[in-house]
Motif scaffolding. Structure first.
Motif, PDB file in Angstrom:
ATOM      1  N   ARG A 113      48.266  32.522  39.211  1.00  9.71           N
ATOM      2  CA  ARG A 113      47.029  32.615  38.450  1.00  9.71           C
ATOM      3  C   ARG A 113      47.292  32.960  36.992  1.00  9.71           C
ATOM      4  NH1 ARG A 113      41.444  35.832  40.183  1.00  9.71           N
ATOM      5  NH2 ARG A 113      40.192  35.064  38.415  1.00  9.71           N
ATOM      6  N   TYR A 143      43.328  27.965  33.507  1.00  8.74           N
ATOM      7  CA  TYR A 143      43.867  29.287  33.163  1.00  8.74           C
ATOM      8  C   TYR A 143      43.197  29.842  31.908  1.00  8.74           C
ATOM      9  CZ  TYR A 143      47.442  32.253  30.838  1.00  8.74           C
ATOM     10  OH  TYR A 143      48.121  33.241  30.165  1.00  8.74           O
ATOM     11  N   ASP A 188      39.712  30.892  32.703  1.00 15.80           N
ATOM     12  CA  ASP A 188      39.773  32.095  33.532  1.00 15.80           C
ATOM     13  C   ASP A 188      39.888  33.336  32.638  1.00 15.80           C
ATOM     14  OD1 ASP A 188      40.125  33.925  35.585  1.00 15.80           O
ATOM     15  OD2 ASP A 188      41.982  33.045  36.338  1.00 15.80           O
ATOM     16  N   THR A 190      37.111  36.532  31.417  1.00 13.66           N
ATOM     17  CA  THR A 190      37.496  37.890  31.797  1.00 13.66           C
ATOM     18  C   THR A 190      37.054  38.866  30.710  1.00 13.66           C
ATOM     19  OG1 THR A 190      39.435  37.100  33.033  1.00 13.66           O
ATOM     20  CG2 THR A 190      39.451  39.403  32.333  1.00 13.66           C
ATOM     21  N   HIS A 219      36.297  27.735  36.695  1.00 15.52           N
ATOM     22  CA  HIS A 219      37.719  27.439  36.513  1.00 15.52           C
ATOM     23  C   HIS A 219      38.476  27.276  37.828  1.00 15.52           C
ATOM     24  CE1 HIS A 219      38.453  31.647  37.554  1.00 15.52           C
ATOM     25  NE2 HIS A 219      37.535  31.993  36.644  1.00 15.52           N
ATOM     26  N   ARG A 234      40.324  29.218  39.547  1.00 11.18           N
ATOM     27  CA  ARG A 234      41.654  29.813  39.639  1.00 11.18           C
ATOM     28  C   ARG A 234      41.760  30.946  40.668  1.00 11.18           C
ATOM     29  NH1 ARG A 234      45.967  27.470  37.303  1.00 11.18           N
ATOM     30  NH2 ARG A 234      46.852  29.503  36.749  1.00 11.18           N
ATOM     31  N   GLU A 235      40.616  31.381  41.199  1.00 13.22           N
ATOM     32  CA  GLU A 235      40.631  32.485  42.152  1.00 13.22           C
ATOM     33  C   GLU A 235      41.494  32.185  43.369  1.00 13.22           C
ATOM     34  OE1 GLU A 235      36.507  32.282  40.224  1.00 13.22           O
ATOM     35  OE2 GLU A 235      37.897  30.879  41.195  1.00 13.22           O
TER      36      GLU A 235
END
Length: 334
Positions: free
Chosen positions: A233, A278, A281, A285, A327, A329-330
């Motif tokens: 990730r 990425y 993501d 955040t 995204h 990406r989890e």
């Protein structure tokens, strides 16, 4: 780092070289750095190298960091991630400036409300009246004397983590995990030389030969990152580190600026599935996206770099709304 500085070319091939000679002073919590790998001030001797050590004191220093600048953007992100907003104040210069200095033109009256100055240059001259180099951001300024302490940007974020630990918020991320330190240093070195600085090497190339060599180096590194992020990730695995902060500030500027303005146009970031996911993501955040100002980013590069963009026209796109799209990406979280 002030992106308006005239690039330095080598005699052969006119390749861009970045001047990495900054004010080496450090703000430390004790007699030596709290970083176990930095017991000798990063390999520098204070007496020999003229390093002055300043004490960690909440409220004493002001971080001057223009949101337009990728190097300054790093410090804004780390400050937020670690929860240092109440102990280190921040001054935000506007995106455009003349050859002398970054200015506080977006503050009331064009004056920084804490430092009381119009130009960051004044803080440099208060410390070094004949300061001969570029007036760069980020810079840590002693608010009482209104004198610059350091502009050594890699050490500023390093010291936010190691030296201001007593003032971090509860649950602050471990941006320098000891178990991954050696590999992370190698990753950050490649990210800096080939990507962070690589886009400038393309944009400021003084010959076709130098440009093509820089272009090849950049895309070799971008392909390496695309592959690395296919199975993890973040750059170092399941958690955000300083390495991610350093890469993010280049990626978030890639399509709005570097792709066209710096001729890094093999493809767009949005056309690289892993890097694009990425980057979104990270943007989504807390601590990342709120430090990004696309309007200021574009204004800086397209207006200040008159040699590259003599018309000063700022492109209207791309649409920043794409940064808020899912995204996915989890699924890579371990």
């Amino acid at each position: 780092m002030s992106d308006d500085l005239k690039p330095t070319y080598t005699e052969k091939g006119k390749a861009f070289e970045r001047d990495m000679d900054y004010i080496p002073d450090r703000i430390l919590a004790g007699e030596h750095s709290a970083d176990p790998d930095d017991a000798t001030y990063g390999g520098r001797d204070p007496e020999r190298d003229g390093i002055q050590v300043w004490p960690v004191e909440p409220g004493r220093y002001r971080l001057v960091a223009a949101p337009a600048c990728p190097w300054a953007n790093r410090s804004l992100i780390v400050r937020k991630l670690l929860g240092l907003e109440d102990v280190i104040s921040v001054g935000l210069p506007g995106p455009t400036h003349d050859k002398r200095s970054w200015t506080f033109d977006r503050d009331p009256g064009g004056v920084d409300p804490v430092l009381g100055i119009e130009r960051l240059q004044q803080a440099y001259f208060n410390r070094f009246p004949d300061y001969p180099k570029g007036i760069t951001v980020p810079a840590m300024v002693d608010a009482e004397s209104v004198a610059v302490v350091t502009n050594d940007f890699p050490w500023i974020t390093h010291d936010f983590f190691f030296e201001w630990k007593d003032h971090h918020r509860e649950g602050a991320p471990d941006l320098w995990p000891a178990a991954q330190r050696e590999e992370m240093e190698e990753v950050m070195k490649r990210v800096f030389t080939e990507v962070n600085n690589g886009v400038y090497r393309c944009g400021f190339a003084g010959s076709q030969e130098a440009y093509e060599a820089a272009y090849e180096r950049l895309w070799t590194a971008m392909d390496w990152l695309e592959e690395r992020l296919a199975t993890r990730r973040y750059l170092m695995g399941d958690a955000i580190t300083e390495a991610d902060v350093r890469l993010f500030t280049t990626l978030v500027r890639f399509d709005p600026v570097y792709h066209g303005h710096f001729k890094c146009n093999r493809n767009k970031l949005t056309e690289m599935p892993n890097l694009w996911g990425y980057a979104r993501d990270l943007f989504q955040t807390p601590g990342f996206g709120e430090t990004v100002d696309f309007e200021q980013i574009k204004a800086h590069y397209y207006v200040v770099h008159t040699d590259i963009n003599p018309t000063g026209i700022i492109p209207a796109g791309p649409d920043p709304a794409v940064w808020e799209t899912p995204h996915g990406r989890e699924s890579l979280q371990g």
